[in-house]
Design an enzyme around this catalytic site. Structure first.
Site, PDB file in Angstrom:
ATOM      1  N   SER B  54      37.719  44.139  36.116  1.00 27.71           N
ATOM      2  CA  SER B  54      39.119  44.491  35.909  1.00 27.71           C
ATOM      3  C   SER B  54      39.390  45.745  36.711  1.00 27.71           C
ATOM      4  CB  SER B  54      39.359  44.726  34.414  1.00 27.71           C
ATOM      5  OG  SER B  54      40.724  45.001  34.183  1.00 27.71           O
ATOM      6  N   ARG B 302      37.799  37.774  39.971  1.00 33.74           N
ATOM      7  CA  ARG B 302      38.042  37.065  38.717  1.00 33.74           C
ATOM      8  C   ARG B 302      39.487  36.600  38.704  1.00 33.74           C
ATOM      9  NH1 ARG B 302      37.842  34.072  35.045  1.00 33.74           N
ATOM     10  NH2 ARG B 302      37.208  34.427  32.883  1.00 33.74           N
ATOM     11  N   THR B 338      43.918  44.257  28.867  1.00 30.11           N
ATOM     12  CA  THR B 338      42.845  44.683  27.967  1.00 30.11           C
ATOM     13  C   THR B 338      43.376  45.001  26.574  1.00 30.11           C
ATOM     14  OG1 THR B 338      41.642  45.581  29.854  1.00 30.11           O
ATOM     15  CG2 THR B 338      40.960  46.307  27.677  1.00 30.11           C
ATOM     16  N   CYS B 492      37.939  30.582  47.783  1.00 29.76           N
ATOM     17  CA  CYS B 492      36.750  31.037  47.057  1.00 29.76           C
ATOM     18  C   CYS B 492      36.327  32.393  47.621  1.00 29.76           C
ATOM     19  CB  CYS B 492      35.598  30.054  47.189  1.00 29.76           C
ATOM     20  SG  CYS B 492      34.081  30.723  46.466  1.00 29.76           S
ATOM     21  N   CYS B 519      28.191  31.844  43.296  1.00 25.73           N
ATOM     22  CA  CYS B 519      29.375  31.880  42.429  1.00 25.73           C
ATOM     23  C   CYS B 519      29.447  33.184  41.631  1.00 25.73           C
ATOM     24  CB  CYS B 519      29.331  30.684  41.489  1.00 25.73           C
ATOM     25  SG  CYS B 519      30.731  30.610  40.372  1.00 25.73           S
ATOM     26  N   CYS B 522      34.647  33.309  39.016  1.00 25.98           N
ATOM     27  CA  CYS B 522      36.048  33.733  38.981  1.00 25.98           C
ATOM     28  C   CYS B 522      36.956  32.609  38.479  1.00 25.98           C
ATOM     29  CB  CYS B 522      36.503  34.237  40.356  1.00 25.98           C
ATOM     30  SG  CYS B 522      36.897  32.955  41.555  1.00 25.98           S
ATOM     31  N   CYS B 525      38.448  27.913  41.683  1.00 24.50           N
ATOM     32  CA  CYS B 525      38.356  26.522  42.147  1.00 24.50           C
ATOM     33  C   CYS B 525      38.794  25.555  41.055  1.00 24.50           C
ATOM     34  CB  CYS B 525      36.937  26.215  42.614  1.00 24.50           C
ATOM     35  SG  CYS B 525      35.649  26.673  41.440  1.00 24.50           S
TER      36      CYS B 525
END
Lengths: 249, 551
Positions: B54, B302, B338, B492, B519, B522, B525
Site C-alpha cells: 500500500s 497489487r 486501510t 502484468c 507472480c 496482484c 490478470c
C-alpha cells in the site's frame, strides 16, 4: 541415542540482502528471517534417523535473540522433541557458539550433533569443526549421506573432485551439505502441535560461557555492480581490449 | 488428486482468511469482545506483512477505536503527513492544484500518517497474538468447506504437489480449519471471495466491481533531499485524458520515499502498459527531483477495488462474511482503504461476537446493518460519484465534477452514477488502439520488469502446479493474441506472461508462456483478461513476494 541439532535464524534465502547505509552491517529490520537452509537439512536428517529407530530424542538448540524461538518452533514442527534457546543480544561468533554448544553437549550428553555445514548469512563454515575440536570428537563435514550401525557413522562427504567416505566412531559431529536430503514441510497440524512442545530458555552465563566478540567488523560493502558487456567487431579488437582494458593477457 | 480423506481438521469459533488490516482488526476486536472465542488467522504470505502493499498514508480513525493507546504500544506510525501537494502534469510541466483543502477536501492529509502498511500489519499481528489469536502465516486458504448450504471453514492447500499434479516426495496434505464463522479478508479480488460471490450470488443487484492496479517502489534517497511528511500526488501525464490514474510520492521514515502509480483497469488501449507508465513518469521533473541520486530498495504491485458503494456486494452469507477490500471498501478520492478495511473487520467482529453469544445463527446478518449505520457507509456514500465521473467525463471533466461534488454538493448529490461495465469488457482491439512507444530504461531511475520483480523477493516452489490457469487454453491464440496482441504481457507488472514465438517464421505460431514463479499476487490478470479466461488460484503457501519492512 539422543541427537543435538543446532539451528540458526538467518535472513531468508529469498530476500535480497541490503547493506545498511552506514556500512556497519546488513539490514535486518523488517526483513523476513527463517531457519538457515543447511540447518533445515540437519533437522530433517535427525528426524529421519529417529523415524528409522536409530535415534530416540531430538533436541533443537538456537543461540540468539528472542525471535529465535520461531526458528525453534519450526524445528519442533518438523519433528524435534524439545528445544533450548540460549538467549543473547546478537548472534555470537562461531567460537562462542561452539563453546556454548560444548556446554550443552556436556549437559545433554547426545550421541551425535548434526548441524548445517555453514550459515547462509556469514558463510563462516567453522562452528562444526570448532565444536569437534573442543570436544575431541570425530567429525564428518559436508555430509551428503549418513549411515549408522554399531556405534559407527559412515559419512559420505562432498569434497573437491568427488566423494569421500569416512567412518566415524560415535560420538561425532556431522555437518550437513545440500544433497543430504530434501527437508519436509512443517505442516500446519504439526506447527499447531509444536506450540505445546517444551522450549527452555537459558542465558550464556548459565553455561559459563563468555560470548564477548573477538572480531571487529571494519566495514560491510555490497559487491560492485556488474558492468554491462560490449560487442567487439573483430578478434583483433577483442585481443586488444583484453590486453589494454581488462589487462588479463 | 485429492487428499480430503487423510487431512486433519481443527475446530475454531472463527477462522479469518488473510492477515491484512481487515482480518487482523477483526481478530483483535473479536478477542476484545469475546475473550474465550477461539480465533485462527491463516495468511498465504510467508509471514504477516509479506504480501501487504500500500502507499500508504493512513487515517487513524479505525485504529483509534480499536486500540486507543496505540501510540503507547509502539504502533509504527512515525511520520505525520505535514505537506500536501496535488499536481496536474503535462509532459514537461506541472501545475499545482491551489487551495487543495477546499477544492479536493478528500486529499487533505492533516492528522494522517505515512507508514509502511506491512510494518503496521506485523505490529497488529503481535497485538492479536497477545490477545490469544492464533496466526499461521505460510498457509494459503485454498478451498471453501461448503457443507449443508453454508461455509463451514476453509482448507489449506496441499503442499509438495508436483508440476504434473502428482504427490511429490515431500507431499503434505492440507488441513481443514473448521469454524462457526469464517471471515474473508483476502484483499482485492480474493480467490475464495470470488467463489463465494458466485456461490451465494452476492453481487446480485449491485454494479460490477471496477479496479485499479497499483505499482510501487520503495526508494532510499540522500538525507539532504529528504522531507519527511511530504505527500505528493499527481494526475494527467503520462496517461491520456480518457484513462484514470495517477501517482503518489511520500517521504517518510529514515530517508525513505514511497513512489507509486495507479492505473484504472478500465483502460481501453490494449497497448497500455501500467508498468511502463509508472517507469516513465519518474523521468518527469516533478518526480525525478525527488528520486535522483537515490537507490531503489523494493518493488511490488497489487490491484485495488475502485467501485465504491455502488459495487459493494452482499456482505454476509451462511457461515461468514466479506471484509475490507474483498468487499471493496476503498475510498477512491481519498485513495485510502486501510481505515475502512479495519472498520469493516471490526464491524464484522461485532456482528460475529453477537451471533456467537446468541444462538450461533448460520449467517451473521447484523454485519450489514452495522456497516450501514457506521461512518464507513457515510464516508463511501459521500464520495460515490467521484470515480464514475472520471469514467464518464475523462480526467479533466472528472476532476471538475469531483470539485463541484465536493465543494457545492458536499457529497449529497441526488444522483448516483453507475459503473456500467466490468474492466475486462472495455479493452479495445490492437487494430483499434493507438500504439504507445515507451522509452528504454536507464537502470538508474527507470528499470525493466525483471530487475523490478527481483526486488519483490518473490518466489514460488518451482515444481508445483501453475497457479495461473487458462480456462480454455485455445482461446489465448484466437482472442488474446489475434485480437488484442497479448495484453497480459503488458498489464502484468511481474513479467509472468510472455507471448513467445511471435515472429512470422515460427512454425507453430505465437503461444503464451506463463512464468508463474514471478507472480507478485496482484490479481490483475484475473480481473483484466478480456474474456475472464485466466483464473488466479492460491499457489503453495509461503510463496509470493516477501516485501521487506518499509514497503
Amino acid at each position: 541415542m539422543k541427537l543435538l541439532v543446532p539451528v540458526k535464524r538467518v535472513v531468508d534465502y529469498n530476500v535480497k540482502v541490503r547493506v545498511k547505509a552506514d556500512g556497519s552491517g546488513v539490514e535486518t529490520a523488517g526483513v523476513k528471517m527463517s531457519m538457515n537452509p543447511f540447518d533445515e537439512i540437519a533437522v530433517e536428517e535427525a528426524v529421519r534417523l529417529k523415524e528409522k529407530g536409530a535415534a530416540t530424542e531430538i533436541v533443537a538448540v538456537s543461540i540468539g535473540v528472542q525471535q529465535c524461538q520461531e526458528t525453534l518452533r519450526t524445528a519442533l514442527a518438523m519433528g524435534a522433541d524439545r528445544a533450548v534457546l540460549v538467549l543473547t543480544e546478537e548472534s555470537p561468533e562461531p567460537l562462542a557458539v561452539a563453546k556454548l554448544l560444548r556446554a550443552l553437549v556436556d549437559r545433554e550428553q547426545p550421541g551425535m550433533v548434526i548441524m548445517g555445514k555453514q550459515a547462509i548469512d556469514d558463510d563462516m563454515n567453522a562452528t562444526g569443526q570448532m565444536l569437534a575440536g573442543l570436544l575431541g570428537w570425530a567429525q564428518g563435514t559436508f555430509a551428503s549421506k549418513v549411515e549408522l550401525s554399531d556405534g559407527v557413522a559412515t559419512v559420505t562427504r562432498e569434497v573437491d573432485g568427488g566423494l569421500e567416505t569416512v567412518a566415524l566412531t560415535l560420538p561425532a559431529i556431522i555437518t550437513a551439505d545440500l544433497r543430504l536430503n530434501e527437508p519436509r514441510y512443517a505442516s500446519l497440524p504439526n506447527i499447531m502441535k509444536a506450540r505445546k512442545k517444551p522450549l527452555e530458555t537459558i542465558a550464556p552465563g548459565d553455561l559459563g560461557v563468555d560470548v564477548t566478540p573477538r572480531l571487529t567488523t571494519l566495514r560491510v560493502a555490497e559487491p560492485p555492480v556488474r558492468q554491462s558487456g560490449v560487442k567487439v567487431g573483430s578478434v583483433a579488437e577483442l585481443v586488444a581490449k583484453l590486453r589494454a582494458e581488462a589487462k588479463v593477457i | 488428486m485429492s487428499a480430503v480423506s487423510e487431512r486433519e481438521a481443527m475446530e475454531f469459533d472463527v477462522v479469518v482468511v488473510g492477515a491484512g488490516p481487515a482480518g487482523l482488526a477483526a481478530a483483535i476486536r473479536l478477542k476484545q469482545l469475546a475473550p474465550d472465542a477461539t480465533v485462527c488467522v491463516v495468511e498465504k504470505g510467508s509471514e504477516v506483512g509479506a504480501h501487504i502493499l500500500s502507499g500508504a498514508v493512513i487515517e487513524t480513525r479505525a485504529l483509534d477505536e480499536l486500540i486507543p493507546d496505540w501510540r503507547k504500544r509502539g504502533a509504527p506510525l512515525n511520520t505525520p503527513a505535514t505537506e500536501d501537494r496535488m499536481l496536474f502534469l503535462t509532459e514537461t510541466r506541472s501545475y499545482r492544484v491551489p487551495m487543495l483543502g477546499t477544492v479536493m477536501p478528500h486529499m487533505s492529509n492533516h492528522g494522517n500518517y505515512i507508514v509502511s502498511l506491512g510494518e503496521v500489519c506485523r505490529w497488529l499481528g503481535g497485538q492479536a497474538e497477545a490477545l490469544g489469536v492464533e496466526i499461521y502465516p505460510g498457509f494459503a486458504a485454498a478451498e471453501l468447506l461448503d457443507e449443508d448450504g453454508r461455509i463451514a471453514g476453509v482448507a489449506t492447500g496441499d503442499m509438495g504437489v508436483t508440476r504434473e499434479g502428482e504427490r511429490g516426495p515431500n507431499f503434505a496434505p492440507g488441513m481443514e480449519l473448521r469454524a462457526t464463522y469464517t471471515l474473508f479478508g483476502e484483499g482485492c479480488r480474493g480467490s475464495l471471495a470470488k467463489q463465494l460471490m458466485a456461490r451465494f450470488d452476492l453481487r446480485q443487484g449491485v454494479d460490477p466491481q471496477t479496479y485499479g492496479l497499483g505499482i510501487k517502489e520503495l526508494w532510499e534517497i540522500p538525507a539532504s533531499k529528504h522531507r519527511p511528511g511530504l505527500v505528493q500526488h499527481s494526475f494527467g501525464w503520462p496517461l491520456d485524458r480518457a484513462t484514470y490514474g495517477g501517482s503518489w510520492l511520500y517521504h517518510f521514515g529514515e530517508n525513505l520515499v514511497s513512489y507509486g502509480f495507479v492505473v484504472g483497469l478500465d483502460y481501453a488501449n490494449t497497448w497500455l502498459s501500467p508498468f511502463d507508465e509508472m517507469q516513465r513518469l519518474k523521468t518527469h521533473p516533478s518526480v525525478r527531483q525527488h528520486l535522483e541520486g537515490g537507490k531503489r530498495l523494493s518493488y511490488g504491485a497489487r490491484a485495488l477495488s475502485e467501485g465504491g458503494l455502488q459495487s459493494v456486494p452482499r456482505l454476509s452469507f451462511p457461515g461468514g462474511a466479506l471484509l475490507g477490500d474483498s468487499a471493496g471498501f476503498l475510498n477512491v478520492p481519498k485513495i485510502k482503504g486501510t481505515h475502512t478495511a479495519m472498520k469493516s473487520g471490526m464491524l464484522a467482529a461485532e456482528a460475529v461476537a453477537d451471533a456467537l453469544a446468541n444462538g450461533r445463527p448460520a449467517e451473521p446478518r447484523s454485519y450489514t446493518r452495522r456497516v450501514r449505520q457506521s461512518w464507513l457507509w457515510t464516508e463511501l456514500r459521500d464520495v460515490r460519484n467521484v470515480r464514475p465521473s472520471f469514467a464518464k467525463f475523462g480526467t479533466l471533466g472528472g476532476a471538475l465534477y469531483s470539485g463541484f461534488d465536493a465543494m457545492v454538493l458536499r457529497g449529497r448529490a441526488p444522483w448516483t452514477m453507475r459503473h456500467r461495465h466490468a474492466d475486462n469488457e472495455v479493452l479495445d482491439s490492437a487494430a483499434g488502439s493507438p500504439p504507445i512507444a515507451y522509452p528504454r530504461p536507464d537502470n538508474k531511475l527507470t528499470f525493466d520488469r525483471l530487475s523490478s520483480v527481483y526486488l519483490s523477493n518473490t518466489n514460488h516452489e518451482e515444481n508445483q502446479p501453475v497457479h495461473l490457469r487458462l480456462r480454455d487454453p485455445q482461446r489465448w491464440r484466437s482472442v488474446n493474441w489475434d485480437l488484442y496482441r497479448s495484453p497480459e504481457s503488458r498489464y502484468c507488472p511481474a513479467a509472468v506472461y510472455e507471448a513467445v514465438d511471435t515472429e512470422a517464421g515460427d512454425a507453430n505460431g505465437p503461444r503464451l508462456q506463463i512464468n508463474a514463479q514471478n507472480c507478485v499476487h496482484c490479481k490483475t490478470c484475473d480481473i483484466k483478461d478480456p474474456t475472464q479466461n485466466i483464473d488466479w488460484a492460491t499457489p503453495e503457501g509461503g510463496g509470493g513476494p516477501n516485501y521487506p519492512g518499509g514497503m
